[in-house]
Scaffold this active site. Structure first.
Site, PDB file in Angstrom:
ATOM      1  N   ILE A   1    -107.452-126.642  34.588  1.00  0.00           N
ATOM      2  CA  ILE A   1    -108.264-127.829  34.341  1.00  0.00           C
ATOM      3  C   ILE A   1    -107.596-129.075  34.905  1.00  0.00           C
ATOM      4  O   ILE A   1    -108.244-129.917  35.517  1.00  0.00           O
ATOM      5  CB  ILE A   1    -108.534-127.984  32.825  1.00  0.00           C
ATOM      6  CG1 ILE A   1    -109.459-126.863  32.330  1.00  0.00           C
ATOM      7  CG2 ILE A   1    -109.155-129.352  32.528  1.00  0.00           C
ATOM      8  CD1 ILE A   1    -109.651-126.844  30.823  1.00  0.00           C
TER       9      ILE A   1
ATOM     10  N   ASP B   1     -91.177-133.235  31.917  1.00  0.00           N
ATOM     11  CA  ASP B   1     -91.601-132.560  30.696  1.00  0.00           C
ATOM     12  C   ASP B   1     -92.099-133.630  29.738  1.00  0.00           C
ATOM     13  O   ASP B   1     -91.311-134.354  29.123  1.00  0.00           O
ATOM     14  CB  ASP B   1     -90.423-131.800  30.083  1.00  0.00           C
ATOM     15  CG  ASP B   1     -90.820-130.970  28.874  1.00  0.00           C
ATOM     16  OD1 ASP B   1     -91.904-131.210  28.307  1.00  0.00           O
ATOM     17  OD2 ASP B   1     -90.037-130.085  28.473  1.00  0.00           O
ATOM     18  N   VAL B   2     -93.413-133.754  29.609  1.00  0.00           N
ATOM     19  CA  VAL B   2     -93.983-134.857  28.840  1.00  0.00           C
ATOM     20  C   VAL B   2     -93.839-134.677  27.330  1.00  0.00           C
ATOM     21  O   VAL B   2     -94.252-135.543  26.562  1.00  0.00           O
ATOM     22  CB  VAL B   2     -95.465-135.098  29.203  1.00  0.00           C
ATOM     23  CG1 VAL B   2     -95.581-135.608  30.631  1.00  0.00           C
ATOM     24  CG2 VAL B   2     -96.295-133.838  29.007  1.00  0.00           C
TER      25      VAL B   2
ATOM     26  N   ASN C   1    -103.434-133.801  29.970  1.00  0.00           N
ATOM     27  CA  ASN C   1    -104.004-132.458  29.994  1.00  0.00           C
ATOM     28  C   ASN C   1    -103.067-131.379  29.469  1.00  0.00           C
ATOM     29  O   ASN C   1    -103.484-130.236  29.285  1.00  0.00           O
ATOM     30  CB  ASN C   1    -104.428-132.118  31.432  1.00  0.00           C
ATOM     31  CG  ASN C   1    -104.935-130.703  31.551  1.00  0.00           C
ATOM     32  OD1 ASN C   1    -105.979-130.352  31.025  1.00  0.00           O
ATOM     33  ND2 ASN C   1    -104.170-129.850  32.238  1.00  0.00           N
TER      34      ASN C   1
ATOM     35  N   TYR D   1    -102.458-124.823  16.506  1.00  0.00           N
ATOM     36  CA  TYR D   1    -103.195-125.342  17.656  1.00  0.00           C
ATOM     37  C   TYR D   1    -104.408-126.135  17.198  1.00  0.00           C
ATOM     38  O   TYR D   1    -104.655-127.255  17.666  1.00  0.00           O
ATOM     39  CB  TYR D   1    -103.623-124.186  18.555  1.00  0.00           C
ATOM     40  CG  TYR D   1    -104.452-124.593  19.744  1.00  0.00           C
ATOM     41  CD1 TYR D   1    -103.893-125.329  20.791  1.00  0.00           C
ATOM     42  CD2 TYR D   1    -105.793-124.231  19.845  1.00  0.00           C
ATOM     43  CE1 TYR D   1    -104.655-125.692  21.900  1.00  0.00           C
ATOM     44  CE2 TYR D   1    -106.558-124.587  20.943  1.00  0.00           C
ATOM     45  CZ  TYR D   1    -105.987-125.319  21.963  1.00  0.00           C
ATOM     46  OH  TYR D   1    -106.740-125.683  23.061  1.00  0.00           O
TER      47      TYR D   1
ATOM     48  N   LYS E   1    -104.959-130.215  17.753  1.00  0.00           N
ATOM     49  CA  LYS E   1    -106.102-130.771  18.473  1.00  0.00           C
ATOM     50  C   LYS E   1    -106.937-131.663  17.560  1.00  0.00           C
ATOM     51  O   LYS E   1    -107.501-132.679  18.015  1.00  0.00           O
ATOM     52  CB  LYS E   1    -106.949-129.654  19.075  1.00  0.00           C
ATOM     53  CG  LYS E   1    -106.261-128.900  20.205  1.00  0.00           C
ATOM     54  CD  LYS E   1    -105.854-129.829  21.340  1.00  0.00           C
ATOM     55  CE  LYS E   1    -105.379-129.059  22.574  1.00  0.00           C
ATOM     56  NZ  LYS E   1    -104.943-129.965  23.652  1.00  0.00           N
TER      57      LYS E   1
ATOM     58  N   ILE F   1    -113.081-121.888  29.001  1.00  0.00           N
ATOM     59  CA  ILE F   1    -113.044-122.218  30.425  1.00  0.00           C
ATOM     60  C   ILE F   1    -112.285-121.127  31.188  1.00  0.00           C
ATOM     61  O   ILE F   1    -111.169-120.766  30.821  1.00  0.00           O
ATOM     62  CB  ILE F   1    -112.359-123.580  30.655  1.00  0.00           C
ATOM     63  CG1 ILE F   1    -113.040-124.678  29.825  1.00  0.00           C
ATOM     64  CG2 ILE F   1    -112.380-123.927  32.139  1.00  0.00           C
ATOM     65  CD1 ILE F   1    -114.488-124.935  30.165  1.00  0.00           C
TER      66      ILE F   1
END
Length: 250
Positions: A19, A60-61, A87, A151, A155, A184
């Site tokens: 994505i 590495d964010v 993302n 997870y 989110k 997706i």
């Protein structure tokens, strides 16, 4: 449609595949100067080769200092930042009921802090350009769908961050929105793996649970991201847009 994005500088985190890469490609096609980001140097180089003229920043964010250095590099090269697409994320975790503190921390770092760190580091630059942020979330943060609990919680927290942060960012002229994809399909994705393992089970699930009866593509998310990043969406902030083929019921 002319999205009026020519010359805008766009940074897409987690954009070496899937994505993120599709969003970067779409923004480049709309005339943006695109900056890719990832942790794997080989994958990042391969992605950059697909987008002539794109810059890439290895970072590495999950680490605040790495985000600061990444934004500094973008500003050093381009002088500005107009669009930040967050993302980075992963739904891989332990089965429900088997969560433990270190797993909670790991999943939150990937799916929540990777975004809050990047936005924190980029806020001044985005305020200067009156730019905007797009967070890639998941329908798992909106409805109980049986996905791993950490997870889903991460989110859901990301969705709350977008809604509650919109006012503070808005006072600086910065918009923030999120996109919540459903299932997706792309090479190497969980749905790519599931199709190879049991195509019949996937097709049964789609017929039962998804109104359109099919999997989505990265392009479905990318086209919406480009619109939200554009001046055509200038009055939209604090919102979540679902791209799931009609899977959610609520």
């Amino acid at each position: 449609m002319n999205l009026e994005l020519g010359g805008k500088v766009a940074l897409v985190t987690g954009s070496s595949s899937g994505i993120g890469l599709a969003i970067a490609r779409q923004l480049a096609e709309e005339g943006c100067q695109v900056v890719l980001n990832g942790r794997d140097p080989e994958r990042l180089r391969a992605a950059q080769a697909q987008l002539p003229g794109a810059q890439s920043v290895l970072a590495d964010v999950r680490e605040p200092a790495a985000c600061q250095a990444m934004i500094a590099e973008v500003i050093a090269v381009h002088g500005r930042l107009d669009i930040l697409v967050c993302n980075v994320g992963s739904g891989a975790s332990v089965p429900p009921g088997q969560e433990h503190p270190s797993e909670w921390q790991r999943v939150l770092d990937i799916n929540l802090h990777s975004t809050t760190n990047a936005v924190w580091a980029a806020t001044d630059a985005l305020a200067a350009s009156k730019g905007n942020v797009i967070c890639i979330s998941s329908i798992c943060g909106i409805e109980a769908l049986g996905c791993p609990v950490p997870y889903a919680a991460a989110k859901a927290a990301l969705e709350s961050y977008v809604r509650n942060g919109a006012r503070a960012f808005g006072r600086q002229g910065v918009r923030i929105n999120s996109i919540a994809p459903g299932n997706i399909l792309f090479e190497g994705s969980v749905w790519d793996r599931k199709l190879k393992q049991d195509r019949g089970a996937v097709e049964s699930m789609l017929a039962r649970d998804v109104a359109l009866g099919c999997l989505g593509t990265p392009g479905d998310v990318a086209r919406l991201a480009a619109y939200l990043a554009s001046p055509l969406a200038a009055f939209i902030t604090g919102a979540t847009y679902v791209v799931d083929g009609g899977q959610l019921r609520s």
